[in-house]
Design a protein around this motif. Structure first.
Motif, PDB file in Angstrom:
ATOM      1  N   GLN A  35     -50.281  -5.815 -52.827  1.00 52.77           N
ATOM      2  CA  GLN A  35     -51.243  -4.350 -53.990  1.00 52.77           C
ATOM      3  C   GLN A  35     -49.967  -4.660 -54.440  1.00 52.77           C
ATOM      4  O   GLN A  35     -50.330  -4.896 -55.683  1.00 52.77           O
ATOM      5  CB  GLN A  35     -51.356  -3.143 -52.871  1.00 52.77           C
ATOM      6  N   LYS A  36     -48.563  -4.941 -54.205  1.00 49.99           N
ATOM      7  CA  LYS A  36     -47.357  -4.698 -54.936  1.00 49.99           C
ATOM      8  C   LYS A  36     -47.169  -6.178 -56.250  1.00 49.99           C
ATOM      9  O   LYS A  36     -47.630  -6.159 -57.041  1.00 49.99           O
ATOM     10  CB  LYS A  36     -46.140  -4.816 -54.504  1.00 49.99           C
ATOM     11  N   LEU A  37     -48.060  -7.109 -55.227  1.00 53.57           N
ATOM     12  CA  LEU A  37     -47.847  -8.327 -56.070  1.00 53.57           C
ATOM     13  C   LEU A  37     -49.537  -9.185 -57.191  1.00 53.57           C
ATOM     14  O   LEU A  37     -49.660 -10.012 -57.212  1.00 53.57           O
ATOM     15  CB  LEU A  37     -48.010 -10.378 -55.237  1.00 53.57           C
ATOM     16  N   ASN A  38     -50.024  -8.093 -56.436  1.00 54.52           N
ATOM     17  CA  ASN A  38     -51.484  -7.798 -57.466  1.00 54.52           C
ATOM     18  C   ASN A  38     -52.578  -9.040 -56.312  1.00 54.52           C
ATOM     19  O   ASN A  38     -53.674  -9.840 -57.539  1.00 54.52           O
ATOM     20  CB  ASN A  38     -51.308  -7.848 -58.623  1.00 54.52           C
ATOM     21  N   LEU A  39     -52.514  -8.804 -55.452  1.00 57.67           N
ATOM     22  CA  LEU A  39     -53.730 -10.138 -54.936  1.00 57.67           C
ATOM     23  C   LEU A  39     -54.520  -8.727 -53.773  1.00 57.67           C
ATOM     24  O   LEU A  39     -54.058  -8.251 -53.270  1.00 57.67           O
ATOM     25  CB  LEU A  39     -53.132 -11.135 -53.955  1.00 57.67           C
ATOM     26  N   HIS A  40     -55.966  -9.292 -54.653  1.00 61.16           N
ATOM     27  CA  HIS A  40     -57.049  -8.748 -53.781  1.00 61.16           C
ATOM     28  C   HIS A  40     -57.806  -9.183 -52.661  1.00 61.16           C
ATOM     29  O   HIS A  40     -58.835  -9.634 -52.343  1.00 61.16           O
ATOM     30  CB  HIS A  40     -57.626  -7.878 -54.828  1.00 61.16           C
ATOM     31  N   THR A  41     -57.116 -10.918 -52.290  1.00 58.17           N
ATOM     32  CA  THR A  41     -57.602 -11.188 -50.949  1.00 58.17           C
ATOM     33  C   THR A  41     -56.420 -11.875 -50.060  1.00 58.17           C
ATOM     34  O   THR A  41     -55.577 -12.032 -50.496  1.00 58.17           O
ATOM     35  CB  THR A  41     -58.080 -12.905 -51.563  1.00 58.17           C
ATOM     36  N   ILE A  42     -57.266 -11.359 -48.699  1.00 60.82           N
ATOM     37  CA  ILE A  42     -56.610 -11.636 -47.834  1.00 60.82           C
ATOM     38  C   ILE A  42     -56.773 -13.032 -47.176  1.00 60.82           C
ATOM     39  O   ILE A  42     -58.088 -12.713 -46.493  1.00 60.82           O
ATOM     40  CB  ILE A  42     -55.914 -10.389 -46.889  1.00 60.82           C
ATOM     41  N   LEU A  43     -55.590 -13.876 -46.574  1.00 54.70           N
ATOM     42  CA  LEU A  43     -55.981 -14.532 -45.351  1.00 54.70           C
ATOM     43  C   LEU A  43     -55.784 -14.911 -44.554  1.00 54.70           C
ATOM     44  O   LEU A  43     -53.762 -14.590 -44.422  1.00 54.70           O
ATOM     45  CB  LEU A  43     -56.100 -16.664 -46.409  1.00 54.70           C
ATOM     46  N   THR A  44     -55.657 -15.075 -43.384  1.00 57.76           N
ATOM     47  CA  THR A  44     -54.825 -15.421 -42.156  1.00 57.76           C
ATOM     48  C   THR A  44     -55.549 -16.076 -40.794  1.00 57.76           C
ATOM     49  O   THR A  44     -57.027 -17.042 -41.568  1.00 57.76           O
ATOM     50  CB  THR A  44     -55.652 -13.590 -41.761  1.00 57.76           C
ATOM     51  N   TYR A  45     -55.248 -16.231 -39.878  1.00 58.75           N
ATOM     52  CA  TYR A  45     -55.561 -17.023 -39.026  1.00 58.75           C
ATOM     53  C   TYR A  45     -55.799 -16.454 -37.193  1.00 58.75           C
ATOM     54  O   TYR A  45     -55.339 -15.641 -37.170  1.00 58.75           O
ATOM     55  CB  TYR A  45     -54.868 -18.257 -38.836  1.00 58.75           C
ATOM     56  N   GLY A  46     -56.466 -17.234 -36.838  1.00 53.69           N
ATOM     57  CA  GLY A  46     -57.013 -16.861 -35.270  1.00 53.69           C
ATOM     58  C   GLY A  46     -58.111 -17.673 -34.535  1.00 53.69           C
ATOM     59  O   GLY A  46     -59.181 -18.020 -35.035  1.00 53.69           O
TER      60      GLY A  46
END
Ligand code: PLP
Length: 322
Positions: free
Chosen positions: A53-64
């Motif tokens: 949110q602080k970085l103003n990024l609205h997409t979260i990418l992760t792995y599993g």
């Protein structure tokens, strides 16, 4: 964003007491922290999502993997907060017939319902997921995103898991127990215990690397690691474990606690079984107050039961009861 992280503290319930031994096992129900985002995965996401949110990024990418609690939790958190989520999933073949994959896999189905976009990759590509080449590919494909590692563990995640224990826990208990996959949750627990307390980490994997993984995120070394050797390794089980889980669940349902204390087979059940073994073998003895952390992950039970069914083994009796 705040509402996802309230309440700050989970409740504690009695799991077992031994008459005559003066040993009590309590359980901190992190699984009940939030209806949609379970247990330690919420703790690990907290400061990462605030950072995004602080970085103003609205997409979260992760792995599993296809049954990952972290994938399920990230998708659910994204849904609650209105963030786009992308899951890089191990197993290219899962993408071949997407509809069939979803109908066979409760974890991915739920993550899909929560709006997660999947990118299925081969096991070879998955192994190289942190390489520059693979990361560049992801940037080209998905644009700007906030990157969370597999299992959700990084420095900000450990900051979150340091908030699991309360101040009272540091005086009320002699031993604190926690299960481990990447060790991020254990590191946070270790960092927040008092010097006189002992921490026992129950690794869901075997191979002896857990201590070193945990030590990346803690300055303390006075903790014990028990590797998963009793049931054959990660996510493995036998009827003895399933039987134990069904019995303890049945016993935990009381008038005071009508929903009982459900455990899942990969982390928390093996930890509780391991604690009881230590008491029975007098590894833990004398007046001892034990606190075990229920790290959640109950979403995996449906998928696990499906696997047990296929193998014609006894199933977990409480799939839909909590
Ligand atoms: C992921 C998970 C763990 C392990 O957490 P780490 O921080 O990766 O060690 C333990 N219990 C449950 C239920 C989990 O989902």
């Amino acid at each position: 964003m705040e509402s996802l992280f309230k309440p700050q503290n989970s409740i504690i319930q009695r799991f077992k007491s031994y008459n005559g031994l003066e040993i009590e096992i309590d359980i901190r129900r992190e699984d009940l922290l939030h209806a949609a985002v379970s247990g330690n995965k919420l703790r690990k996401l907290k400061y990462n999502l605030l950072e995004a949110q602080k970085l103003n990024l609205h997409t979260i990418l992760t792995y599993g993997g296809a049954f990952s609690n972290h994938i399920a939790a990230t998708a659910a958190a994204g849904n609650v907060l209105g963030l786009k989520t992308i899951g890089i999933i191990r197993g290219q073949e899962l993408g071949d017939d997407f509809v069939k994959t979803l109908s066979n896999n409760a974890t991915l189905e739920l993550a899909h319902k929560n709006g997660m976009q999947f990118h299925f990759v081969s096991r070879e590509a998955y192994r190289e997921k942190d390489s520059t080449a693979f990361q560049e590919e992801l940037k080209l494909k998905f644009g700007l995103f906030y990157n969370i590692p597999e299992g959700g563990t990084n420095l900000l995640a450990v900051k979150g898991t340091e908030e699991i224990l309360t101040e009272g826990d540091t005086t009320n208990y002699d031993i604190v127990c926690v299960a481990a996959g990447t060790g991020g949750t254990a590191a946070g627990i270790i960092n927040s215990t008092a010097p006189q307390q002992k921490v026992i980490v129950f690794s869901a994997l075997k191979g002896g690397f857990m201590r070193a993984d945990i030590e990346k995120y803690t300055w303390r070394s006075d903790f014990e690691v028990v590797d998963e050797t009793a049931f054959g390794g990660y996510a493995k089980s036998d009827d003895r474990l399933i039987d134990y889980m069904n019995t303890r669940f049945r016993e935990s349902v009381t008038i005071k606690n009508p929903r009982g204390i459900p455990l899942e087979p990969i982390y928390t059940a093996k930890m509780m079984y391991g604690i009881e073994q230590m008491v029975e073998r007098a590894v833990i003895k004398g007046k001892t107050r034990i606190l075990a952390v229920h790290t959640g992950g109950l979403q995996s039970i449906a998928g696990y039961n499906k696997m047990l069914s296929k193998k014609r083994r006894i199933k977990l009796s409480y799939e839909n009861q909590f």
